[in-house]
Design an enzyme around this catalytic site. Sequence first.
Site, PDB file in Angstrom:
ATOM      1  N   THR A 151     103.897  89.950  80.844  1.00  0.00           N
ATOM      2  CA  THR A 151     103.354  88.337  80.724  1.00  0.00           C
ATOM      3  C   THR A 151     104.417  87.722  79.414  1.00  0.00           C
ATOM      4  OG1 THR A 151     101.873  86.704  79.380  1.00  0.00           O
ATOM      5  CG2 THR A 151     101.988  88.899  78.225  1.00  0.00           C
ATOM      6  N   ASP A 206     104.046  85.503  78.192  1.00  0.00           N
ATOM      7  CA  ASP A 206     103.728  84.169  76.569  1.00  0.00           C
ATOM      8  C   ASP A 206     103.944  85.926  75.181  1.00  0.00           C
ATOM      9  OD1 ASP A 206     102.806  82.672  78.503  1.00  0.00           O
ATOM     10  OD2 ASP A 206     101.036  82.438  78.293  1.00  0.00           O
ATOM     11  N   ARG A 252     111.772  60.780  76.936  1.00  0.00           N
ATOM     12  CA  ARG A 252     111.947  61.441  77.899  1.00  0.00           C
ATOM     13  C   ARG A 252     111.944  63.082  77.460  1.00  0.00           C
ATOM     14  NH1 ARG A 252     112.798  57.298  79.026  1.00  0.00           N
ATOM     15  NH2 ARG A 252     115.038  56.585  80.606  1.00  0.00           N
ATOM     16  N   HIS A 256     107.819  77.472  85.979  1.00  0.00           N
ATOM     17  CA  HIS A 256     108.002  78.387  86.460  1.00  0.00           C
ATOM     18  C   HIS A 256     109.035  78.569  86.254  1.00  0.00           C
ATOM     19  CE1 HIS A 256     103.825  77.325  88.190  1.00  0.00           C
ATOM     20  NE2 HIS A 256     103.440  78.956  88.018  1.00  0.00           N
TER      21      HIS A 256
HETATM   22  O1  F6P Z   1     100.005  84.277  82.107  1.00  0.00           O
HETATM   23  C1  F6P Z   1     101.320  83.558  82.279  1.00  0.00           C
HETATM   24  C2  F6P Z   1     101.721  82.150  82.465  1.00  0.00           C
HETATM   25  O2  F6P Z   1     102.915  81.997  83.233  1.00  0.00           O
HETATM   26  C3  F6P Z   1     101.214  80.803  82.046  1.00  0.00           C
HETATM   27  O3  F6P Z   1     101.666  80.542  80.372  1.00  0.00           O
HETATM   28  C4  F6P Z   1     100.687  80.007  82.370  1.00  0.00           C
HETATM   29  O4  F6P Z   1      99.515  79.413  82.150  1.00  0.00           O
HETATM   30  C5  F6P Z   1     100.525  80.787  83.451  1.00  0.00           C
HETATM   31  O5  F6P Z   1     100.862  81.211  83.763  1.00  0.00           O
HETATM   32  C6  F6P Z   1     100.138  79.593  84.842  1.00  0.00           C
HETATM   33  O6  F6P Z   1     100.250  80.472  86.460  1.00  0.00           O
HETATM   34  P1  F6P Z   1     100.595  80.605  87.871  1.00  0.00           P
HETATM   35  O7  F6P Z   1     102.062  80.792  87.552  1.00  0.00           O
HETATM   36  O8  F6P Z   1      99.001  80.833  88.250  1.00  0.00           O
HETATM   37  O9  F6P Z   1     100.342  78.535  87.761  1.00  0.00           O
END
Ligand code: F6P
Length: 341
Positions: free
Chosen positions: A125, A127, A265, A271
């Site tokens: 992850t 995160d 800003r 992503h």
């Molecule tokens: O769990 C990883 C993550 O990138 C988080 O940081 C984020 O909130 C989530 O996935 C976003 O998910 P999705 O790609 O489903 O929008």
Amino acid sequence: MKRIGILTGGGDCPGLNPTIRAVVRKALSEGFECVGIKNGWKGMICSQTMKLDLNSVSGILPKGGTILGTSRTNPFKEKKNVKKVVQNFKKLKLYCLVVIGGEDTLGVASKLYRMGLKVVGVPKTIDNDLSGTDYTFGFDTAVNVATEAIDRLHSTAESHHRVMVVEVMGRHAGWIAVHSGIAGGADVILIPEIPIDLKEVCDILKKRKKRGKEFSIVVVAEGARLKENLVLKTEERDAFGHVMLGGIGHILGEKIEEITGYETRVTVLGHIQRGGTPTAFDRVLATRYGVKAVELVIAKRFGQMVSLQGNKIKSSSLQKATGKLKTVDKDLYNLAKIFFG
Ligand code: F6P
């Protein structure tokens, strides 16, 4: 010949392909055969598979995403789907399933293990919020992307004498914000673990201006909250009950401009942090994880997740790793605060 199934679930992440490659290469060299399960747990429910041999993993080491596809499917949402997973495990003649995922995907793996299925977990992850391991792969790449973005935003901040707010990912934990904030020299870093104190933020920015610094960089994690309220993109929840976050950066930017009068800003990285080629660190970590996962299979240590502890690749129980999220270390955040303002 014993057969290992490989599955990637949850949000995609740089390092998934190097892990798949490492599992396949090590497994084949140990006399196993491999099969890819497509699209996360959805593939186990619907029996969607793909061939995984030496040729299918050739050339995927530097590629982002996952050749297996992924989904946020939760089989435990419906009893009949759990049954299908168990049935397909048998039908596909799996000896064991190597599950590569974050807290949700590995949480499912942990439950299935307690129901009797042979599974081994690999933590991924961006995160970095999984317990039981110091680092998940994907995190280093995301931090590098965010740091480069902060470096680039410094140009505009300095030239235009502006406050630049950068929103990074981090649903429950602010690891990306803290690491990229320290690396990029952010003047304020805001994380989900600590509610935002707007007055404190604006005071820091004003103090900076007083000492002659006409610009500031504020890094905010998407899960950071003003007065305990999360900023949501939609009210909809995914199969694991998560809301879709995003937007705190814009709200924060407006408030900062309103209170300080400084031109502000906002950039939301989104992503972009999850895409593209993994860093060398993530490629090496993913490779070590993949090899260790097969070693756990050989040793019949099912119900375990490979993990990085210090500089050593070890393992932790899946149940422990998914029981509690790993939030930002207070000492690290306090260190970051020394450089605020
Ligand atoms: O769990 C990883 C993550 O990138 C988080 O940081 C984020 O909130 C989530 O996935 C976003 O998910 P999705 O790609 O489903 O929008």
